[in-house]
Design a protein around this motif. Structure first.
Motif, PDB file in Angstrom:
ATOM      1  N   PHE A   3       0.828  -1.203   0.000  1.00 48.40           N
ATOM      2  CA  PHE A   3       0.000   0.000   0.000  1.00 48.40           C
ATOM      3  C   PHE A   3       0.862   1.252   0.000  1.00 48.40           C
ATOM      4  N   LYS A   4       1.871   1.270   0.881  1.00 41.24           N
ATOM      5  CA  LYS A   4       2.782   2.418   0.965  1.00 41.24           C
ATOM      6  C   LYS A   4       3.620   2.534  -0.307  1.00 41.24           C
ATOM      7  N   ALA A   5       4.014   1.411  -0.890  1.00 40.30           N
ATOM      8  CA  ALA A   5       4.794   1.433  -2.127  1.00 40.30           C
ATOM      9  C   ALA A   5       4.003   2.106  -3.241  1.00 40.30           C
ATOM     10  N   ALA A   6       2.714   1.798  -3.353  1.00 41.71           N
ATOM     11  CA  ALA A   6       1.861   2.407  -4.382  1.00 41.71           C
ATOM     12  C   ALA A   6       1.761   3.916  -4.173  1.00 41.71           C
ATOM     13  N   ALA A   7       1.551   4.336  -2.942  1.00 45.71           N
ATOM     14  CA  ALA A   7       1.424   5.763  -2.646  1.00 45.71           C
ATOM     15  C   ALA A   7       2.750   6.495  -2.855  1.00 45.71           C
ATOM     16  N   MET A   8       3.848   5.887  -2.407  1.00 48.27           N
ATOM     17  CA  MET A   8       5.158   6.524  -2.542  1.00 48.27           C
ATOM     18  C   MET A   8       5.573   6.672  -4.002  1.00 48.27           C
ATOM     19  N   SER A   9       5.310   5.683  -4.814  1.00 51.23           N
ATOM     20  CA  SER A   9       5.769   5.719  -6.199  1.00 51.23           C
ATOM     21  C   SER A   9       4.964   6.678  -7.067  1.00 51.23           C
ATOM     22  N   THR A  10       3.727   6.970  -6.683  1.00 54.51           N
ATOM     23  CA  THR A  10       2.881   7.859  -7.480  1.00 54.51           C
ATOM     24  C   THR A  10       2.742   9.252  -6.878  1.00 54.51           C
ATOM     25  N   ASP A  11       3.153   9.425  -5.617  1.00 48.47           N
ATOM     26  CA  ASP A  11       2.973  10.686  -4.896  1.00 48.47           C
ATOM     27  C   ASP A  11       1.505  11.107  -4.848  1.00 48.47           C
ATOM     28  N   ARG A  12       0.614  10.125  -4.806  1.00 49.36           N
ATOM     29  CA  ARG A  12      -0.828  10.383  -4.720  1.00 49.36           C
ATOM     30  C   ARG A  12      -1.440   9.445  -3.697  1.00 49.36           C
ATOM     31  N   HIS A  13      -2.632   9.805  -3.229  1.00 48.73           N
ATOM     32  CA  HIS A  13      -3.370   8.940  -2.316  1.00 48.73           C
ATOM     33  C   HIS A  13      -3.984   7.801  -3.115  1.00 48.73           C
ATOM     34  N   VAL A  14      -3.896   6.589  -2.564  1.00 45.74           N
ATOM     35  CA  VAL A  14      -4.451   5.414  -3.229  1.00 45.74           C
ATOM     36  C   VAL A  14      -5.427   4.701  -2.309  1.00 45.74           C
ATOM     37  N   ILE A  74      -2.884   1.001 -10.205  1.00 46.58           N
ATOM     38  CA  ILE A  74      -1.510   0.673  -9.853  1.00 46.58           C
ATOM     39  C   ILE A  74      -1.441  -0.797  -9.479  1.00 46.58           C
ATOM     40  N   ARG A  75      -0.490  -1.503 -10.081  1.00 45.88           N
ATOM     41  CA  ARG A  75      -0.241  -2.916  -9.749  1.00 45.88           C
ATOM     42  C   ARG A  75       1.066  -2.973  -8.976  1.00 45.88           C
ATOM     43  N   VAL A  76       1.022  -3.572  -7.791  1.00 48.12           N
ATOM     44  CA  VAL A  76       2.214  -3.714  -6.941  1.00 48.12           C
ATOM     45  C   VAL A  76       2.494  -5.205  -6.788  1.00 48.12           C
ATOM     46  N   THR A  77       3.717  -5.593  -7.126  1.00 49.33           N
ATOM     47  CA  THR A  77       4.102  -7.001  -7.057  1.00 49.33           C
ATOM     48  C   THR A  77       5.171  -7.201  -5.996  1.00 49.33           C
ATOM     49  N   ASP A  78       4.904  -8.105  -5.083  1.00 50.38           N
ATOM     50  CA  ASP A  78       5.895  -8.562  -4.108  1.00 50.38           C
ATOM     51  C   ASP A  78       6.485  -9.832  -4.711  1.00 50.38           C
ATOM     52  N   GLU A  79       7.591  -9.683  -5.424  1.00 46.01           N
ATOM     53  CA  GLU A  79       8.161 -10.812  -6.151  1.00 46.01           C
ATOM     54  C   GLU A  79       8.739 -11.884  -5.235  1.00 46.01           C
ATOM     55  N   ASN A  80       9.128 -11.530  -4.013  1.00 50.54           N
ATOM     56  CA  ASN A  80       9.655 -12.526  -3.076  1.00 50.54           C
ATOM     57  C   ASN A  80       8.577 -13.492  -2.612  1.00 50.54           C
ATOM     58  N   HIS A  98       2.984 -12.256  -4.441  1.00 46.11           N
ATOM     59  CA  HIS A  98       1.684 -11.613  -4.260  1.00 46.11           C
ATOM     60  C   HIS A  98       1.564 -10.407  -5.178  1.00 46.11           C
ATOM     61  N   ILE A  99       0.359 -10.188  -5.688  1.00 47.82           N
ATOM     62  CA  ILE A  99       0.071  -9.018  -6.515  1.00 47.82           C
ATOM     63  C   ILE A  99      -1.069  -8.257  -5.862  1.00 47.82           C
ATOM     64  N   PHE A 100      -0.906  -6.930  -5.773  1.00 45.45           N
ATOM     65  CA  PHE A 100      -1.906  -6.065  -5.164  1.00 45.45           C
ATOM     66  C   PHE A 100      -2.351  -5.031  -6.192  1.00 45.45           C
ATOM     67  N   ALA A 101      -3.596  -4.599  -6.120  1.00 42.27           N
ATOM     68  CA  ALA A 101      -4.142  -3.630  -7.064  1.00 42.27           C
ATOM     69  C   ALA A 101      -4.757  -2.456  -6.315  1.00 42.27           C
ATOM     70  N   TYR A 102      -4.427  -1.244  -6.757  1.00 41.74           N
ATOM     71  CA  TYR A 102      -4.907  -0.008  -6.139  1.00 41.74           C
ATOM     72  C   TYR A 102      -5.389   0.942  -7.214  1.00 41.74           C
ATOM     73  N   CYS A 103      -6.200   1.915  -6.813  1.00 48.62           N
ATOM     74  CA  CYS A 103      -6.576   3.004  -7.703  1.00 48.62           C
ATOM     75  C   CYS A 103      -6.343   4.308  -6.955  1.00 48.62           C
ATOM     76  N   PHE A 104      -6.461   5.409  -7.672  1.00 53.25           N
ATOM     77  CA  PHE A 104      -6.234   6.714  -7.063  1.00 53.25           C
ATOM     78  C   PHE A 104      -7.486   7.183  -6.339  1.00 53.25           C
ATOM     79  N   VAL A 105      -7.292   7.857  -5.196  1.00 56.15           N
ATOM     80  CA  VAL A 105      -8.403   8.437  -4.446  1.00 56.15           C
ATOM     81  C   VAL A 105      -8.848   9.681  -5.202  1.00 56.15           C
ATOM     82  N   SER A 106     -10.141   9.818  -5.445  1.00 61.01           N
ATOM     83  CA  SER A 106     -10.638  10.938  -6.229  1.00 61.01           C
ATOM     84  C   SER A 106     -10.763  12.229  -5.428  1.00 61.01           C
ATOM     85  N   ASN A 107     -10.845  12.137  -4.099  1.00 62.11           N
ATOM     86  CA  ASN A 107     -10.924  13.354  -3.282  1.00 62.11           C
ATOM     87  C   ASN A 107      -9.597  13.589  -2.570  1.00 62.11           C
TER      88      ASN A 107
END
Length: 91
Positions: free
Chosen positions: A26-37, A47-53, A56-65
């Protein structure tokens, strides 16, 4: 900190790719885009975040507000709701 592969997506197309060291996907998605997710709700831009170790794959979108969302990681398609909640509690 864990290393994550973070891909900004437009539909099924990868727009940008970054490798990010963060305490959670979750933090990786927010840090890499500089936006709230938040949890992904099938938007075209996401945003697709992959923990290759761990594989696991995680999916996020941007917060509209302007208010940040602290729901934590979205589940991968085959991950149960119970497992998703356990991921949120670990953060």
């Amino acid at each position: 900190m864990q290393t994550y592969l973070v891909e900004q997506m437009e539909g099924d197309d990868v727009i940008t790719v970054r490798v990010v060291n963060a305490p959670s996907p979750f933090k990786a998605a927010a840090m890499s885009t500089d936006r709230h997710v938040t949890l992904r709700t099938w938007e075209k831009d996401w945003i697709r975040v992959t923990d290759e170790n761990r594989g696991h794959i995680f999916a996020y979108c941007f917060v509209s507000n302007a208010n940040p969302d602290t729901n934590g990681p979205a589940k991968a398609p085959k991950k149960s709701r119970k497992a998703q909640k356990a991921d949120q509690e670990r953060e």
